[in-house]
Motif scaffolding. Sequence first.
Motif, PDB file in Angstrom:
ATOM      1  N   ASP A  25       0.602  -1.181   0.000  1.00  0.00           N
ATOM      2  CA  ASP A  25       0.000   0.000   0.000  1.00  0.00           C
ATOM      3  C   ASP A  25       0.635   1.246   0.000  1.00  0.00           C
ATOM      4  OD1 ASP A  25       0.462  -0.444   2.744  1.00  0.00           O
ATOM      5  OD2 ASP A  25      -0.687   0.902   3.148  1.00  0.00           O
ATOM      6  N   ASP A  26       0.394   1.691   1.015  1.00  0.00           N
ATOM      7  CA  ASP A  26       0.562   2.923   1.667  1.00  0.00           C
ATOM      8  C   ASP A  26       1.485   3.734   0.891  1.00  0.00           C
ATOM      9  OD1 ASP A  26       1.341   4.215   4.550  1.00  0.00           O
ATOM     10  OD2 ASP A  26      -0.296   3.007   4.478  1.00  0.00           O
ATOM     11  N   ASP A  27       2.153   3.027   0.108  1.00  0.00           N
ATOM     12  CA  ASP A  27       3.225   3.745  -0.521  1.00  0.00           C
ATOM     13  C   ASP A  27       2.831   4.014  -1.927  1.00  0.00           C
ATOM     14  OD1 ASP A  27       5.390   3.777   1.534  1.00  0.00           O
ATOM     15  OD2 ASP A  27       4.257   2.045   1.674  1.00  0.00           O
ATOM     16  N   GLY A  34       0.910   4.626  14.394  1.00  0.00           N
ATOM     17  CA  GLY A  34       1.360   3.550  13.524  1.00  0.00           C
ATOM     18  C   GLY A  34       2.099   4.020  12.291  1.00  0.00           C
ATOM     19  N   ASP A  35       2.816   3.069  11.646  1.00  0.00           N
ATOM     20  CA  ASP A  35       3.768   3.393  10.584  1.00  0.00           C
ATOM     21  C   ASP A  35       4.765   4.419  11.127  1.00  0.00           C
ATOM     22  OD1 ASP A  35       2.474   1.575   9.036  1.00  0.00           O
ATOM     23  OD2 ASP A  35       1.723   3.008   7.547  1.00  0.00           O
ATOM     24  N   ASN A  36       5.392   3.975  12.185  1.00  0.00           N
ATOM     25  CA  ASN A  36       6.298   4.845  12.923  1.00  0.00           C
ATOM     26  C   ASN A  36       7.682   4.907  12.303  1.00  0.00           C
ATOM     27  OD1 ASN A  36       4.155   4.911  14.892  1.00  0.00           O
ATOM     28  ND2 ASN A  36       4.883   2.911  15.606  1.00  0.00           N
ATOM     29  N   GLY A  45       1.731   0.031  13.080  1.00  0.00           N
ATOM     30  CA  GLY A  45       1.171   0.134  11.745  1.00  0.00           C
ATOM     31  C   GLY A  45       1.633  -1.008  10.858  1.00  0.00           C
ATOM     32  N   ASN A  46       1.071  -1.071   9.641  1.00  0.00           N
ATOM     33  CA  ASN A  46       1.431  -2.165   8.743  1.00  0.00           C
ATOM     34  C   ASN A  46       2.893  -2.092   8.300  1.00  0.00           C
ATOM     35  OD1 ASN A  46       0.011   0.137   7.427  1.00  0.00           O
ATOM     36  ND2 ASN A  46       0.869  -0.801   5.578  1.00  0.00           N
ATOM     37  N   HIS A  47       3.486  -0.913   8.375  1.00  0.00           N
ATOM     38  CA  HIS A  47       4.901  -0.811   8.022  1.00  0.00           C
ATOM     39  C   HIS A  47       5.834  -1.129   9.187  1.00  0.00           C
ATOM     40  CE1 HIS A  47       4.846   0.720   3.868  1.00  0.00           C
ATOM     41  NE2 HIS A  47       3.634   1.127   4.210  1.00  0.00           N
ATOM     42  N   TRP A  64      -5.546   3.251  17.037  1.00  0.00           N
ATOM     43  CA  TRP A  64      -4.877   2.185  16.312  1.00  0.00           C
ATOM     44  C   TRP A  64      -4.578   2.715  14.917  1.00  0.00           C
ATOM     45  CZ3 TRP A  64     -10.138   2.082  17.332  1.00  0.00           C
ATOM     46  CH2 TRP A  64     -11.000   1.987  16.251  1.00  0.00           C
ATOM     47  N   HIS A  65      -4.091   1.876  14.034  1.00  0.00           N
ATOM     48  CA  HIS A  65      -3.567   2.407  12.767  1.00  0.00           C
ATOM     49  C   HIS A  65      -4.609   2.524  11.657  1.00  0.00           C
ATOM     50  CE1 HIS A  65      -0.649   3.519   9.809  1.00  0.00           C
ATOM     51  NE2 HIS A  65      -0.905   2.459   9.065  1.00  0.00           N
ATOM     52  N   HIS A  66      -5.389   1.490  11.410  1.00  0.00           N
ATOM     53  CA  HIS A  66      -6.269   1.459  10.241  1.00  0.00           C
ATOM     54  C   HIS A  66      -7.613   2.134  10.551  1.00  0.00           C
ATOM     55  CE1 HIS A  66      -3.363  -1.756   9.506  1.00  0.00           C
ATOM     56  NE2 HIS A  66      -3.658  -1.685   8.227  1.00  0.00           N
ATOM     57  N   GLY A 109      -4.435   6.385  11.757  1.00  0.00           N
ATOM     58  CA  GLY A 109      -3.576   6.970  10.739  1.00  0.00           C
ATOM     59  C   GLY A 109      -3.841   6.276   9.413  1.00  0.00           C
ATOM     60  N   HIS A 110      -2.767   5.818   8.778  1.00  0.00           N
ATOM     61  CA  HIS A 110      -2.802   4.973   7.570  1.00  0.00           C
ATOM     62  C   HIS A 110      -3.054   5.784   6.303  1.00  0.00           C
ATOM     63  CE1 HIS A 110      -2.603   1.137   5.663  1.00  0.00           C
ATOM     64  NE2 HIS A 110      -3.882   1.031   5.390  1.00  0.00           N
ATOM     65  N   SER A 111      -4.165   6.517   6.222  1.00  0.00           N
ATOM     66  CA  SER A 111      -4.345   7.448   5.107  1.00  0.00           C
ATOM     67  C   SER A 111      -3.532   8.703   5.399  1.00  0.00           C
ATOM     68  CB  SER A 111      -5.822   7.819   4.940  1.00  0.00           C
ATOM     69  OG  SER A 111      -6.478   6.914   4.089  1.00  0.00           O
TER      70      SER A 111
HETATM   71 FE   LIG Z   1      -0.293   2.252   7.010  1.00  0.00          FE
END
Ligand SMILES: [Fe+2]
Length: 527
Positions: free
Chosen positions: A44-46, A233-235, A267-269, A344-346, A384-386
Amino acid sequence: MRTSLLAFMLIAGLILPAQRPGRFGAAAPAPPGAGSDDDDSWDDDDEVGDRQSDDEDRDAEDEEKGDDEDGQARTGPRGVENRGESLGPKGGVQGRGGLEITRGPYLQLSTPASVTIRWRTSQPTSSRVQYGGSPDRLELQKTEMAASTEHEMQLTGLSPDTRYSYSIGTSSSVLAGGPDYAFRTAPPVGSNRAVRIWMIGDSGRSGEAQQRVRDAYDAYSGAASTDVWLLLGDNAYDTGTAPQYQAGFFQPYATRLRSTVVWPSRGNHDQTRAGPDNDYYDFFALPTAGEAGGTASGTEAYYSFDFANVHFVCLDAERLDGRMIEWLTADLAATDQDWVIAYWHHPPYSKGSHDSDGDGIMTQARRRFLPVLEAGGVDLVACGHSHAYERSFLLDGHYGSSASLSRSMILDRGDGRPDGSGPYRKPTFGRPAPHEGAVYVVVGSSSKLGGGRLDHPAHARSLNALGSLAVDVSGNRLEAAFVDDRGRVADRFAIVKGKDPVSSVDGRPGEADARRPGANTGGRTER
Ligand SMILES: [Fe+2]
């Protein structure tokens, strides 16, 4: 004595120990799926063009070497002098014998009676924290003689809501200390004193954008202390390795880390992987047994804690399972705090760089977390996430796609601004009450932007803007400000519970109102 100490230059270098002894030898609780490389959630995120390779990350780290934050003069050690120091292989400044602090100190897991201080050294040494009422009166100390490069010292028997100065070092020398090495213990649980919370999300891309967001919040805060620092998240991009955490988190936030307790979410990262010194669960010391309040979760993957009259709940939507939901249900049923903030992240609602109508994890979070949280009286949910800022109306019962949002689910469709249509109102103050409404925020732009349609109908405000969220809780009032990377307050909203004007939890009128957000911050301006 202190005047004889020599200044000692320290730079959070990138030298990483080969082994993590002590606590870190034991595997942190491994969530299901830990170590998996084929997780669908790594979507994603990227955005195209935004992903950096590991090599590029290392380049970025090299560029940041020598940043001022870790080049400040320190109260020097007796045994390690700055004379004769030399640049280490990674650019860090070494004392004699090459001993240097390569991470931290950073603060974890505060309670009214304790705090945990962690740091890392380039060589195994003993550990000592000296602490007291001022930098010149560090009359107490705790020492651990076992040699380690990873140092984790829990100070206990502290007084609540009290400021302590500290220094860190070995059993015979001071490695770092000074006026900005200080923490404040948490106030008694349930107490009614103003609380400042700082939230950053997707903050782990080192660089100018991250620094501007950080510096803008620092300027907004002025001299006011930050009590609770949440990571959404995604720290550390791209995969949360130790070097990436160094460059994306520990180095750019080094100054704040030594004075503000940080409570992260994953986060997912922030990828988990086998072995010590590899991931989020090694880097952070988190409550598993209700050490800081709340119900014991038995895992660092999700936890809760209390700070003054606020109950905080950290979840992990990527590892969502029945056990987490059972714990969450029990945790919320057990709290009688005035406020409940979950993070949380999502995010459950987003039309930013991620779409909550098309993302399975975001959909699961919405369907499974939100009914429990809203039944448990949650007031504010932060994710976060977005890579944008999105903020909802006062909502209840919206668990489907954006198209299913009905008027009855929007309990207040005003803007929530104190200077606009007024704060959102919740009838009950003094205990969590079910289904009186919650505000949902996405703060995923603390180091990068992602654009998107930004038109989710649940949101009152959607901005493609870098920034972070400052939240002030005082008595029955919560007020939040999104501070963008130029220091402007780009959004503001408030929630008031019970009757207004404010009464404190023990019935004394006016105290909370007198300590409203901004009363102790001096010089904050909204531009
Ligand atoms: Fe993310």
